[in-house]
Design a protein around this motif. Sequence first.
Motif, mmCIF file in Angstrom:
data_model
loop_
_atom_site.group_PDB
_atom_site.id
_atom_site.type_symbol
_atom_site.label_atom_id
_atom_site.label_comp_id
_atom_site.label_asym_id
_atom_site.label_seq_id
_atom_site.Cartn_x
_atom_site.Cartn_y
_atom_site.Cartn_z
ATOM 1 N N LYS A 12 1.007 -1.108 -0.051
ATOM 2 C CA LYS A 12 -0.277 0.021 -0.485
ATOM 3 C C LYS A 12 0.913 1.163 0.392
ATOM 4 O O LYS A 12 0.802 2.295 -0.623
ATOM 5 C CB LYS A 12 -0.965 -0.226 0.971
ATOM 6 N N LEU A 13 1.719 1.278 0.763
ATOM 7 C CA LEU A 13 2.822 2.737 1.068
ATOM 8 C C LEU A 13 3.558 2.458 -0.925
ATOM 9 O O LEU A 13 3.528 3.744 -1.000
ATOM 10 C CB LEU A 13 4.184 1.998 2.201
ATOM 11 N N LEU A 14 4.055 1.822 -1.535
ATOM 12 C CA LEU A 14 4.847 1.799 -2.582
ATOM 13 C C LEU A 14 3.961 2.017 -3.567
ATOM 14 O O LEU A 14 4.548 2.915 -4.401
ATOM 15 C CB LEU A 14 5.319 0.270 -2.394
ATOM 16 N N THR A 15 2.619 1.633 -3.402
ATOM 17 C CA THR A 15 1.222 2.270 -4.335
ATOM 18 C C THR A 15 1.067 3.419 -3.999
ATOM 19 O O THR A 15 1.083 4.635 -5.176
ATOM 20 C CB THR A 15 0.067 1.306 -4.238
ATOM 21 N N ALA A 16 1.267 3.918 -2.426
ATOM 22 C CA ALA A 16 1.190 5.595 -3.002
ATOM 23 C C ALA A 16 2.514 6.076 -3.081
ATOM 24 O O ALA A 16 1.924 7.296 -3.607
ATOM 25 C CB ALA A 16 0.548 5.475 -1.045
ATOM 26 N N GLY A 17 3.368 5.657 -3.134
ATOM 27 C CA GLY A 17 4.283 6.558 -3.173
ATOM 28 C C GLY A 17 4.387 6.817 -4.653
ATOM 29 O O GLY A 17 5.033 7.433 -5.273
ATOM 30 N N MET A 18 3.430 5.942 -5.313
ATOM 31 C CA MET A 18 3.849 5.790 -7.076
ATOM 32 C C MET A 18 2.919 6.743 -7.990
ATOM 33 O O MET A 18 3.378 7.448 -7.882
ATOM 34 C CB MET A 18 3.511 4.297 -7.797
ATOM 35 N N LEU A 19 1.934 7.069 -6.639
ATOM 36 C CA LEU A 19 0.847 8.126 -7.190
ATOM 37 C C LEU A 19 1.310 9.397 -6.378
ATOM 38 O O LEU A 19 1.206 10.520 -7.441
ATOM 39 C CB LEU A 19 -0.742 7.854 -6.225
ATOM 40 N N GLY A 20 2.309 9.121 -5.578
ATOM 41 C CA GLY A 20 2.693 10.793 -5.210
ATOM 42 C C GLY A 20 3.471 11.510 -6.096
ATOM 43 O O GLY A 20 3.748 12.373 -6.512
ATOM 44 N N ARG A 21 3.905 10.552 -7.125
ATOM 45 C CA ARG A 21 5.688 11.067 -7.986
ATOM 46 C C ARG A 21 5.073 11.609 -9.165
ATOM 47 O O ARG A 21 5.279 11.927 -9.594
ATOM 48 C CB ARG A 21 6.202 9.880 -8.121
ATOM 49 N N LEU A 22 3.799 10.928 -9.486
ATOM 50 C CA LEU A 22 2.862 11.880 -10.578
ATOM 51 C C LEU A 22 3.312 12.856 -11.598
ATOM 52 O O LEU A 22 3.958 13.068 -12.511
ATOM 53 C CB LEU A 22 1.766 10.939 -11.191
ATOM 54 N N PRO A 23 3.391 13.934 -10.413
ATOM 55 C CA PRO A 23 3.477 15.955 -10.720
ATOM 56 C C PRO A 23 5.053 15.748 -10.934
ATOM 57 O O PRO A 23 5.243 15.962 -11.267
ATOM 58 C CB PRO A 23 2.984 16.110 -9.546
ATOM 59 N N PHE A 24 5.721 14.929 -10.484
ATOM 60 C CA PHE A 24 7.560 15.168 -10.441
ATOM 61 C C PHE A 24 7.807 14.146 -11.956
ATOM 62 O O PHE A 24 8.481 14.615 -13.019
ATOM 63 C CB PHE A 24 8.396 14.059 -9.831
#
Length: 379
Positions: A12-24
């Motif tokens: 779940k944490l890795l998935t959140a990290g993936m979504l959070g990096r989309l703007p970058f």
Amino acid sequence: MDNVTPYRPLLKLLTAGMLGRLPFVTLPVAALLLVDDRIGLGYAGIASGALSLGAGLIGILVGRLLDGPRAGQILAALTAAHIPAVAAFIAWSGTRNLAVLVPLSLAAGFTVPPVAPVVRALLAQRTAQADATRVFAFDTIAVEIAWIGGPLLVSLAVILGGPALAVALSPMFAAIGVAAVFHQRPDPRPDSEVAGVWLTRPVVRLLLSFAVSGMAFRVLIIAIAAVAKQQGHRDASGALLAVWAVGSLVGGLWTARGGAPALWKIGVVMAVSVALVGVGTGSIWATGLLIFISGVPTAPFVAGLNALVSVTVSEHAHARAFAAMQAGSTIFSAIGAAGGGELVDRFGPASITLPAGAVLLLSAALARVPSRPHVVSYA
């Protein structure tokens, strides 16, 4: 966590990290295409570089706070500010007045919420030291999935509504990413526990390694866009970036299974393959193959650096440490973007990919920090 890593809760944490990096992932590429479309690649490189500089500065300024209990509030506030900043950038992205273009680019980058340092801090806190390299390989895989999906979303947005639409998606991606990590903040840590952490030589070397590799990777992004344009396939820029990410994904999967070559070997492979991307082949398919090859060593390299950070820095300073590494990378990538855009306009893609290869070798050399018994040696 010292002995066993529970991998299932990390998903779940890795998935959140993936979504959070989309703007970058999406914003620098979309901004590069938007400004290039309106006033040329030279200005586009400057704007993209200023945007990256803004993203780096915010990581430095709020890094300490990301280790505290208000991390979620900080991320939410930045997300709200990102909306008008992006709108202003779109409205004025066609100006040749650098006194206007640069500040607006800085503001758009400055308001991108730094989700990645929070996610990596949580990963470090919840990962057994013996598993650090493998876990951060999974983190890098999540990043590459974002790099595969993000450029494809940019390409789709460009086809449907032009580069401006691709830029406008950034606030939405930021909101989704922040929402995904809002309830997974690191525990607050007293400042007294982290005094002097940045005075260690290994941390400084890792910071420099992240910084110069960030410069090289940003230069490669510009070169990929330039090669696609040179070969008459400008709209394929996003797809070619996704090909690069797929290559990195393959390398990440290999590392997650236990493969960990020496960084100098990774550096040699990256240097040669990155240089060849700029030479050009005359065929978009052959160019895509070279880009794929250049991506394969990327994930093992980044995973190794992150694993070294996680065990070199005190656990009470993980968020600010990863924020500093990201800041160094993005600030130096701004230098690469500004100089790379101008050079590629004048002399072509090879003028920037050859130096980028040399810089990657330097990054590998800087990462030769003292080995730990629980971390794969990259010396």
